[in-house]
Write a protein that holds these residues in place. Structure first.
Motif, mmCIF file in Angstrom:
data_model
loop_
_atom_site.group_PDB
_atom_site.id
_atom_site.type_symbol
_atom_site.label_atom_id
_atom_site.label_comp_id
_atom_site.label_asym_id
_atom_site.label_seq_id
_atom_site.Cartn_x
_atom_site.Cartn_y
_atom_site.Cartn_z
ATOM 1 N N LEU A 131 -8.864 -8.279 -4.226
ATOM 2 C CA LEU A 131 -7.407 -8.263 -4.251
ATOM 3 C C LEU A 131 -6.896 -7.095 -3.407
ATOM 4 O O LEU A 131 -7.352 -5.944 -3.569
ATOM 5 N N ASN A 132 -5.958 -7.409 -2.529
ATOM 6 C CA ASN A 132 -5.347 -6.382 -1.673
ATOM 7 C C ASN A 132 -4.004 -5.964 -2.262
ATOM 8 O O ASN A 132 -3.052 -6.753 -2.288
ATOM 9 N N PHE A 133 -3.947 -4.745 -2.762
ATOM 10 C CA PHE A 133 -2.705 -4.209 -3.319
ATOM 11 C C PHE A 133 -1.956 -3.415 -2.243
ATOM 12 O O PHE A 133 -2.567 -2.673 -1.462
ATOM 13 N N LYS A 134 -0.647 -3.622 -2.216
ATOM 14 C CA LYS A 134 0.205 -2.884 -1.307
ATOM 15 C C LYS A 134 1.198 -2.032 -2.106
ATOM 16 O O LYS A 134 1.527 -2.369 -3.251
ATOM 17 N N GLU A 135 1.656 -0.961 -1.482
ATOM 18 C CA GLU A 135 2.531 0.008 -2.147
ATOM 19 C C GLU A 135 3.961 -0.131 -1.611
ATOM 20 O O GLU A 135 4.173 -0.335 -0.414
#
Length: 509
Positions: free
Chosen positions: A91-95
């Motif tokens: 999973l690619n989490f972005k801020e």
């Protein structure tokens, strides 16, 4: 302390700003009290799901919580499960910064796909339909070389215990020790002379070429084992109350499918009972009924077991003594002896019928079956030391082998057999009568009716249906069969048809 201050919590849902942010993203304006209550309810539901998932994890003897535990918990709590959750890719989490205070929010980046690209993409291949194919894993213990079966090299690469080689039982050290001793012996023999050395060398090569076949165990289910034990117990029982069970067992052997695995066991059981119970007429008759039931069962493939059935049938057909031995102690014992003899002859008649049926059905599969059986029957018939039962069984067997065997094998040996057996002083009148009548019934199979063309001939030996047999034909009949058999045949009403069948193709009778 300010009463309006919302208490903090250790979850993501309190303070209730997360709920308000989610509601604002959907265009819903929630008051403070509603967001607070909703955040507390969500917190309670998440705790409940996690506690149930931990129970599944502990029952699975694991210390790592998996997504499958969450799915089981959702199903148990009657909540719609999560669809499309793929854990194969990270999973690619972005801020992102939210609000005036610059609060940090982390979210999962969804990969956007262009609709035109999705339309122009090639369609995946259509999967093949499910199908089933059958192939021979082994035929009579030999594995055919087909693509579905493993190659010999692959089988040899397996450990000995898995492939069932005898080396796993004996041990490789023992086999290696034997081969080393053989090699030493061959080396010592080579010093003694060149001839011995060559011989030892050839035997060493032969030993290397010998292949050890794996031991295959025949595994039976508990149901089949129980079925065999119960049927065997009923068949050998002498209790008259179990006659109905015996009939039911024979009917089951005759009609039930799925008994092919038990065929060798039933044949071995019949062979053992025939060998050990030759004095028990009832057991012998029952074993013949067992063989007859197996032969008549259309779902059983008996071709590989014919060689095991023939000794059982020929034993009861040609055995010297069948049934109990009765000593002549009084004049009234003659009737008892005659009744016992009739029971013995009935068993031999049953065996002759089974022999005829087996040769008729399986004679085409085994070309040497009929000649070998004919040779055995003729050898038993011409042995003058055999009792009446053996001669009677041999006559019945030859009678059921067909007219060609009677004409070519039996008729040519009847004169010698009559002098050595029937005219023997050891035979009483009743035994002679039985043998003569059996021989007569056998020769009656050759009867030929007179036709208009056969009533006239050039040799002067012709007779019509109303005239008597000429003396020269009687002499030829005596030369062919002997005086005793010739006179016995001439006394019969159908003597002309019998004589015409004996000399068919040789004389116009």
């Amino acid at each position: 302390m300010d009463s309006t201050k919302i208490p903090l919590s250790h979850t993501l849902w309190s303070p209730h700003d997360t709920v308000k942010d989610a509601a604002e993203s959907l265009g819903v304006n929630l008051p403070e009290e509603a967001a607070k209550n909703l955040a507390m309810d969500v917190e309670y539901r998440i705790h409940e799901i996690l506690e149930t998932a931990i129970k599944f994890m502990r029952h699975s003897k694991r210390k790592l919580l998996m997504t499958s535990d969450i799915n089981y918990a959702l199903k148990m709590l009657n909540i719609e499960p999560l669809y499309g959750y793929d854990i194969s890719q990270p999973l690619n989490f972005k801020e992102a910064l939210v609000g005036a205070g610059g609060q940090t929010l982390y979210y999962v980046d969804d990969h956007e796909i262009e609709f035109e690209k999705l339309i122009n993409q090639e369609l995946p291949k259509v999967p093949r339909q499910t199908s089933y194919t059958a192939h021979w894993l082994a035929i009579e213990g030999v594995q055919p070389m087909i693509s579905q079966n493993p190659l010999p090299s692959e089988i040899k690469a397996l450990p000995p215990i898995i492939r069932g080689a005898t080396s796993s039982i004996l041990g490789t050290d023992i086999l290696n020790g034997v081969s080393e001793k053989d090699s030493k012996g061959s080396a010592g023999g080579s010093n003694a002379g060149s001839a011995n050395g060559a011989a030892n060398g050839s035997t060493g090569k032969k030993e290397k070429e010998v292949e050890v076949k794996p031991l295959v165990k025949h595994v039976l289910s508990k149901e089949l084992q129980l079925y065999f034990d119960k049927v065997a117990e009923v068949l050998v029982s002498t209790d008259p109350e179990k006659e109905s069970l015996k009939y039911a067992a024979l009917t089951s052997l005759k009609n039930d499918p799925g008994l092919h695995q038990l065929v060798p066991y039933f044949i071995q059981f019949a062979a053992e009972q025939i060998t050990n119970q030759l004095r028990n007429i009832e057991i012998l008759s029952t074993m013949l009924e067992v063989i007859s039931a197996l032969v008549e069962n259309k779902t059983i493939f008996l071709d590989p077991y014919v060689h095991a059935l023939m000794p059982c049938i020929l034993t009861l057909l040609l055995a010297k003594r069948i049934g109990p031995v009765i000593k002549e102690t009084s004049s009234s014992s003659d009737e008892v002896i005659f009744e016992t003899l009739q029971k013995q002859l009935a068993v031999r008649e049953f065996a002759a019928i089974l022999l005829q049926h087996i040769i008729k059905v399986y004679g085409s599969s085994y070309s040497t079956l009929m000649p070998r059986v004919t040779r055995t029957l003729l050898r038993a018939l011409l042995d003058s030391t055999k009792p009446i039962g053996t001669h009677y069984g041999a006559l019945l067997g030859l009678q059921n082998m067909g007219n060609e065997v009677i004409k070519l094998v039996l008729v040519g040996n009847l004169k010698m057999w009559s002098k050595s057996v029937i005219e023997n002083e050891d035979k009483n009148e009743r035994e002679r009568e039985i043998l003569l009548n059996t021989t007569l019934d056998t020769l009656r199979n050759l009867k030929v009716q007179a036709t208009g063309e056969e009533k006239s001939g050039e040799d002067g030996m012709d007779i019509d249906s109303d005239s008597e047999i000429p003396d020269d034909i009687k002499e030829k009949l005596s030369d062919r069969l002997g005086d005793l058999l010739a006179n016995f045949i001439l006394e019969q009403k159908d003597a002309k048809e019998i004589v015409r069948g004996i000399f068919f193709g040789e004389l116009n009778v």
